[in-house]
Write an enzyme that holds these catalytic residues in place. Structure first.
Site, PDB file in Angstrom:
ATOM      1  N   ASP A   1      69.738 -15.462  25.583  1.00 39.09           N
ATOM      2  CA  ASP A   1      70.098 -15.677  26.278  1.00 39.09           C
ATOM      3  C   ASP A   1      70.866 -17.067  27.296  1.00 39.09           C
ATOM      4  O   ASP A   1      69.681 -17.323  27.146  1.00 39.09           O
ATOM      5  CB  ASP A   1      70.532 -14.497  27.370  1.00 39.09           C
ATOM      6  CG  ASP A   1      70.509 -13.506  27.333  1.00 39.09           C
ATOM      7  OD1 ASP A   1      71.496 -13.120  26.014  1.00 39.09           O
ATOM      8  OD2 ASP A   1      71.128 -12.541  28.369  1.00 39.09           O
TER       9      ASP A   1
ATOM     10  N   HIS B   1      65.455 -15.340  25.432  1.00 40.59           N
ATOM     11  CA  HIS B   1      66.286 -16.990  26.028  1.00 40.59           C
ATOM     12  C   HIS B   1      66.138 -18.004  25.474  1.00 40.59           C
ATOM     13  O   HIS B   1      64.274 -18.386  25.513  1.00 40.59           O
ATOM     14  CB  HIS B   1      66.150 -17.382  27.543  1.00 40.59           C
ATOM     15  CG  HIS B   1      66.582 -15.634  28.710  1.00 40.59           C
ATOM     16  ND1 HIS B   1      66.300 -14.755  28.640  1.00 40.59           N
ATOM     17  CD2 HIS B   1      67.443 -15.925  29.497  1.00 40.59           C
ATOM     18  CE1 HIS B   1      66.508 -13.970  29.450  1.00 40.59           C
ATOM     19  NE2 HIS B   1      67.370 -14.533  29.785  1.00 40.59           N
TER      20      HIS B   1
END
Length: 229
Positions: free
Chosen positions: A47, A192
């Site tokens: 992400d 992430h």
């Protein structure tokens, strides 16, 4: 007695109709946290990127093991770091929509959410001629306004079943342990590729991927895990 029974049937029918009329719109929205599968498949997701240095490092590790992944990109970062965005797509990875500015969806109405999703779409299409069909909202939020947008845009909302919490700047050992001790077939793993500072995600991946491959896991994109790509 007969009239009483008939009245009861009428009441029951009315209750069923009322229930059908008041069903939550979420019943029509496609939302996935994991996938029930007999195959030992899992999906790595990243992400908040792309990031000018973290994303290329992660791509190198994925390439080393020939691992596909799904990157949920923020539109602003796509525009700010176009080369990193292109590199993800050119490497054959899947890209999902993570909104344009990464806002708190719970604070937004339908129009603002449409704008966030649409601007991220436009950024990816203009830069890379890529049109995503997967959406992940910041913090995994799901609201009635978002449900309406999902139905109108025909997006699939992708959440996760295993959160590494790398965004909390956990140690490499913690990230590795979190995945290896909790992973199951069909998991969608949250990581992430854009973290403010001191990200341990690349170092953890270098240990996690070979360990899971040795256990017989197969890494696939989210779409492949869902059987839609």
């Amino acid at each position: 007695m007969k009239n009483t029974r008939q009245f009861g049937y009428v009441v029951l029918i009315l209750l069923v109709l009322l229930r059908l009329l008041t069903l939550s719109p979420s019943a029509e929205v496609k939302v996935y946290r994991s996938v029930a599968t007999s195959k030992k498949q899992i999906a790595l997701t990243f992400d908040d990127g792309p990031h000018p240095t973290l994303t290329p490092r992660i791509l190198e590790i994925l390439a080393q093991y020939n691992i596909p992944a799904t990157f949920f990109m923020v539109g602003q970062n796509v525009l700010n770091y176009p080369e990193a965005a292109r590199a993800v797509i050119e490497a054959g990875h899947e890209v999902g929509n993570h909104t344009f500015t990464h806002p708190h969806i719970s604070n937004l109405g339908e129009k603002a959410i449409f704008d966030e999703i649409g601007r991220c779409e436009d950024a990816l299409e203009e830069l890379c001629e890529y049109r995503p069909h997967l959406l992940r909202t910041p913090q995994g939020a799901l609201t009635p306004s978002l449900e309406k947008c999902l139905k109108d845009d025909d997006y699939i909302l992708i959440l996760w079943s295993l959160d590494t919490r790398d965004w909390e700047h956990k140690s490499t050992a913690h990230l590795i342990r979190t995945v290896l001790e909790n992973v199951q077939a069909g998991d969608i793993i949250l990581m992430h590729d854009f973290i403010g500072h001191n990200s341990k995600t690349p170092e953890a991946l270098e240990k996690i991927i070979p360990a899971l491959l040795a256990e017989g896991y197969e890494f696939v994109t989210v779409s492949a895990l869902l059987g839609v790509g």
